[in-house]
Design a protein around this motif. Structure first.
Motif, PDB file in Angstrom:
ATOM      1  N   LYS A 170       0.860  -1.183   0.000  1.00 29.63           N
ATOM      2  CA  LYS A 170       0.000   0.000   0.000  1.00 29.63           C
ATOM      3  C   LYS A 170       0.886   1.218   0.000  1.00 29.63           C
ATOM      4  N   VAL A 171       0.752   2.038  -1.050  1.00 31.05           N
ATOM      5  CA  VAL A 171       1.592   3.225  -1.158  1.00 31.05           C
ATOM      6  C   VAL A 171       1.019   4.307  -0.260  1.00 31.05           C
ATOM      7  N   PRO A 172       1.815   4.916   0.626  1.00 28.92           N
ATOM      8  CA  PRO A 172       1.310   5.966   1.526  1.00 28.92           C
ATOM      9  C   PRO A 172       1.078   7.276   0.769  1.00 28.92           C
ATOM     10  N   ASP A 173       0.434   8.194   1.424  1.00 24.28           N
ATOM     11  CA  ASP A 173       0.225   9.528   0.864  1.00 24.28           C
ATOM     12  C   ASP A 173       1.563  10.260   0.796  1.00 24.28           C
ATOM     13  N   LEU A 174       1.942  10.645  -0.420  1.00 22.60           N
ATOM     14  CA  LEU A 174       3.235  11.298  -0.614  1.00 22.60           C
ATOM     15  C   LEU A 174       3.057  12.755  -1.038  1.00 22.60           C
ATOM     16  N   SER A 175       2.040  13.402  -0.477  1.00 28.39           N
ATOM     17  CA  SER A 175       1.817  14.820  -0.803  1.00 28.39           C
ATOM     18  C   SER A 175       2.805  15.719  -0.060  1.00 28.39           C
ATOM     19  N   PHE A 176       3.441  15.185   1.004  1.00 29.42           N
ATOM     20  CA  PHE A 176       4.453  15.890   1.802  1.00 29.42           C
ATOM     21  C   PHE A 176       3.885  17.114   2.534  1.00 29.42           C
ATOM     22  N   ARG A 177       2.582  17.111   2.755  1.00 30.98           N
ATOM     23  CA  ARG A 177       1.997  18.128   3.641  1.00 30.98           C
ATOM     24  C   ARG A 177       2.154  17.706   5.101  1.00 30.98           C
ATOM     25  N   ALA A 178       2.447  16.432   5.275  1.00 29.34           N
ATOM     26  CA  ALA A 178       2.739  15.885   6.596  1.00 29.34           C
ATOM     27  C   ALA A 178       3.766  14.778   6.415  1.00 29.34           C
ATOM     28  N   LYS A 179       4.312  14.309   7.493  1.00 28.70           N
ATOM     29  CA  LYS A 179       5.293  13.246   7.418  1.00 28.70           C
ATOM     30  C   LYS A 179       4.645  12.001   6.809  1.00 28.70           C
ATOM     31  N   PRO A 180       5.254  11.451   5.723  1.00 29.55           N
ATOM     32  CA  PRO A 180       4.643  10.291   5.070  1.00 29.55           C
ATOM     33  C   PRO A 180       4.566   9.097   6.006  1.00 29.55           C
TER      34      PRO A 180
END
Length: 859
Positions: free
Chosen positions: A54-64
């Motif tokens: 499962k690929v995590p959220d990589l928007s970098f608005r918070a620590k992935p």
């Protein structure tokens, strides 16, 4: 602005270091799934236990968040357990690394490069372990890493580990690019390089005469490098009908298009170089589209995958031939695998995942197993007392120990390298000032030195060693997908490929054990071997004509013209069979050869006979008046001229080809030189009879001999240079109008041959001119007249020879040359010596001094 920021950061770190605030400490840790056991020396390992993520959220608005690994592969978990088993076996062996305990830290890469790099970084940086403040020395976290199994991952990880000279021993990464020691200085592997795998595949293709092959590869270094090598090897035996790449994105649509291309292709044989994950998508799509009638050739990455060799896939992929890593049965491994027990420590969370997946349960402390598959997050609870011996999965199946066996060899290679390092003799070490490494504080770069030279024979009696590129010895099993009696599908070994064997003998196949997924394809029932060609072989009487814009394997057949089969063969009247060409040369056995031989021998005997007459009557005026010594030498040279023609008859050889031209050139120059000196003597003798002329003293016997020698020496020098640079050699010259091969002597250097003939012509021309001017000199027996006539015959013969030589076909060319030699020799012999022999033999009354004087007075 950026420069100011960088300067600020640097100065801040610098002043912190001065004040002692900057310490060696871990800033953060990766949440990885792994197995751990403490030891004096730690070995790292990276395995592809999970094949979904499962690929995590990589928007970098918070620590992935951490990557979530799912769908555990039992067979790969066995690989990881094999490393643990091997380390425990080594620890029990008192002869190997005595008083040293090996430990391990193994991580799951989830078949993702991002996770694999995190695992490698964690192993190198000692993530997860306590480090004392201001203390950054001591043993490294691990001294070497076993893995990664994927080529793409290994390329990236190896580049990083190469900076630290940390050994990395892969058990499954096969990309030939990893053999480059400049890019991957610390990489080793116990699996052969793809360069050998490609050779094995091509040997199979060549063995069955498949010249029209399709190729599918994965979109990574493994697939692309394999395709490059395959193209290089395949061009010598056939053609590639198509080459497709399985992408990493939009895989569903693209794979569907690839399968359509396979169905439409006229190629029966399809070679697939891909990872197991990419092969899975291809197999599923091919089965869904009901692709049949294709012979699949599988690379080692998926050839033995039990998840693909199934009953559901057998209709399309039954009979698949694959290249497989060498199998080895590891004693005691199966018993060890059944000893596994769940460990609730965080460092062994991969073991908990395995247990939960195996028994379909969940441990109550969910915080320890947050990466477990969601399927088992709700349901029955795990007790840890479940009986694993009652399970029957790929985890406990050691009958196909291929990758596991490579893991086994990789760990032992590292252990033997450490053992050799440990037993280094003080003062004889390989490092600076002949020092040895300390086993209690061994560094990876020190271990790397010993690993390059490691060589041992393991418990299975197999030699384990690495070549200069860090590659293992190239031996493969060749496997075939077959059905068992109970209906299950198995991968059966049907042959072996050993790169160490003689070229052309590397592959051994048990033909009777192969299953072909075609009509009448059952094992041992005379299986019909599939064929895969773009165009059938042309029938007798026709030849290939390539189709414009298509590969060389695709051609049409058109009727042959006369003699288009081979230089050594000719076509029969129907143009459907090769008949060997007749080799033609001037033989002693045919009529022409017999005639010329007889003539040459007759001329030689005649010359010897004249010589005998002259020797017998050497004191008579006729012989004396014409310089007896030069006459004797001239008769000897004429004898050689007749005999040299015999070298032109018979089957050409290196000796006769060289001898014929040397004898011809030197004997004729010797002959013409004698005649030239005779002519000069006649002129000098006439001039000497004039009052006050004393020229004969300047051209006495010594000068005459020197002139003959010098003229002959020049020709000898020409022949020597010719033979040393480009000598005449026998050659078979095909003729395109007849079914014959002309066997003749190729002159080698046309310049040398021209110089030889030109020099003879030059001397003959000079001799003719001088004799012509002396022909009317008053003398009782003026030899210049006869010399003039003989030179006229000589020049006429050789001028006529040139056009006749050029226009004569085959053996008649040699016959013309012999005829010219004999004709000119007879011309010289008859013209010069017949008048003298007539007087000596039939008119002895004229062979007196009185008679010659009276003739002079009458003149």
């Amino acid at each position: 602005m950026k420069c100011m920021v960088y300067t600020y950061v640097f100065l801040n770190l610098f002043f912190k270091a001065l004040s002692g605030e900057l310490t060696c400490q871990i800033q953060d840790t990766f949440q990885l799934q792994g197995l751990y056991k403490k030891g004096d020396i730690m070995l790292g390992g990276i395995f592809e236990v999970s094949f979904k993520t499962k690929v995590p959220d990589l928007s970098f608005r918070a620590k992935p968040e951490e990557w979530t690994c799912e769908s555990l592969d039992f067979s790969v978990f066995q690989w990881a357990q094999t490393m643990a088993f091997t380390i425990e076996e080594i620890n029990r062996d008192q002869s190997l690394l005595p008083n040293i305990t090996l430990g391990y830290r193994l991580y799951d890469n989830c078949m993702r490069l991002q996770v694999a790099l995190r695992a490698a970084t964690a192993l190198v940086s000692d993530a997860g372990l306590n480090i004392a403040k201001n203390h950054c020395d001591g043993l490294p976290p691990v001294v070497a890493i076993v893995g990664d199994p994927l080529s793409t991952h290994s390329i990236a990880i190896s580049r990083m580990l190469g900076l630290f000279r940390m050994p990395m021993v892969s058990f499954y990464a096969t990309c030939s690019c990893l053999s480059n020691k400049q890019d991957h200085p610390s990489f080793f592997r116990t699996v052969p390089s793809d360069a050998f795998q490609v050779k094995a595949m091509v040997q199979i293709i060549k063995h069955y005469g498949w010249s029209w092959v399709g190729v599918v590869v994965s979109d990574d270094e493994y697939g692309q490098y394999a395709l490059k090598n395959f193209n290089e090897e395949m061009k010598y035996i056939g053609c590639i009908s198509f080459a497709e790449t399985i992408p990493k994105s939009n895989i569903k649509l693209t794979v569907s298009q690839i399968v359509n291309r396979i169905k439409q292709s006229t190629s029966t044989v399809i070679v697939v170089f891909s990872s197991r994950a990419d092969a899975t998508s291809l197999v599923k799509e091919a089965v869904q589209q009901n692709v049949t009638g294709k012979q699949w050739i599988a690379s080692e990455a998926w050839s033995t995958a039990t998840a693909l060799a199934t009953v559901e896939n057998f209709a399309s992929f039954g009979g698949t031939i694959g290249i497989a890593i060498r199998k080895g049965v590891i004693p005691g491994l199966e018993k060890f695998l059944f000893k596994i027990q769940p460990d609730l420590l965080p460092d062994n969370n991969l073991g908990l995942r395995f247990w939960e997946t195996m028994f379909g349960c969940t441990f109550q402390d969910s915080s320890r197993t947050k990466n477990a598959s969601a399927v088992f997050q709700s349901g029955k609870a795990c007790t840890g007392l479940e009986n694993i011996t009652e399970t029957k999965t790929a985890y406990s199946d050691v009958s196909e120990s291929r990758a596991s066996y490579n893991v086994y060899k990789a760990v032992y290679a590292l252990a033997h390298a450490l053992h050799n390092l440990m037993h280094c003799e003080r003062g004889k070490g390989p490092f600076e000032n002949n020092t040895c490494a300390d086993i209690k504080s061994v560094q990876p770069w020190q271990l790397l030195h010993y690993l390059k030279k490691v060589s041992f024979t393991n418990r299975l009696n197999e030699t384990v060693a690495f070549d200069d590129n860090g590659d293992a010895l190239a031996i493969y099993d060749i496997v075939n997908w077959q059905r068992e009696v109970d209906g299950s599908v198995t991968t059966k070994t049907i042959g072996i490929f050993d790169a160490a064997k003689k070229s052309g003998k590397e592959i051994e196949l048990k033909e009777e054990n192969i299953f072909w997924n075609f009509h009448s394809g059952k094992v041992r029932n005379k299986p019909r071997v599939p064929d895969s060609v773009c165009s059938r072989s042309c029938p007798p009487g026709t030849r290939k004509a390539n189709r414009k814009g298509e590969p060389a394997c695709c051609f049409d057949c058109i009727p042959c013209a006369d003699g288009e089969i081979s230089d050594q063969y000719w076509s029969n009247y129907e143009r459907n069979k090769c008949v060997i060409r007749e080799v033609e040369f001037l033989s002693y056995e045919d009529a022409m050869g017999i005639t010329l031989t007889s003539t040459a021998l007759f001329g030689a005997c005649l010359s010897v006979g004249v010589l005998a007459v002259f020797i017998h009557h050497r004191n008579t005026p006729v012989v004396k008046a014409n310089n007896s010594e030069l006459s004797f030498l001239l008769l000897v040279s004429l004898t050689l001229c007749f005999l040299c023609s015999l070298c032109f008859i018979g089957k050409p050889s290196d000796l006769t080809c060289r001898l014929r031209h040397v004898m011809f050139g030197i004997s004729f120059v010797l002959c013409i030189s004698c005649i030239l000196v005779k002519t000069i003597v006649v002129l000098m003798a006439f001039k000497a009879t004039l009052p006050g002329n004393n020229m004969m003293k300047w051209f006495g016997v010594a000068q005459q001999r020197s002139t003959v020698f010098f003229c002959t020496f020049i020709q000898s020098l020409v022949c020597t240079v010719w033979l040393m640079t480009a000598p005449p050699v026998p050659a078979k010259i095909p003729t395109f109008q007849t079914a014959k091969l002309i066997f003749e002597c190729n002159v080698g250097s046309l310049t040398g041959f021209s110089c030889l003939l030109g020099y003879i012509g030059l001397l003959a021309s000079i001799c003719f001119v001088l004799a012509f001017f002396a022909r009317n000199l008053p003398d009782n027996f003026n030899e210049a007249r006869f010399i003039t006539f003989s030179m006229l015959i000589f020049c006429a013969v050789w001028i006529t020879f040139i056009p006749a030589y050029i226009s004569s076909p085959g053996k008649y060319t040699v016959a013309v040359e012999i005829f010219a030699i004999l004709a000119s020799s007879f011309g010289l012999l008859v013209a010069i010596f017949s008048p003298k022999c007539y007087i000596i033999l039939f008119k002895p009354e004229r062979n007196t001094k009185k008679a010659m004087m009276s003739r002079t007075l009458s003149d």
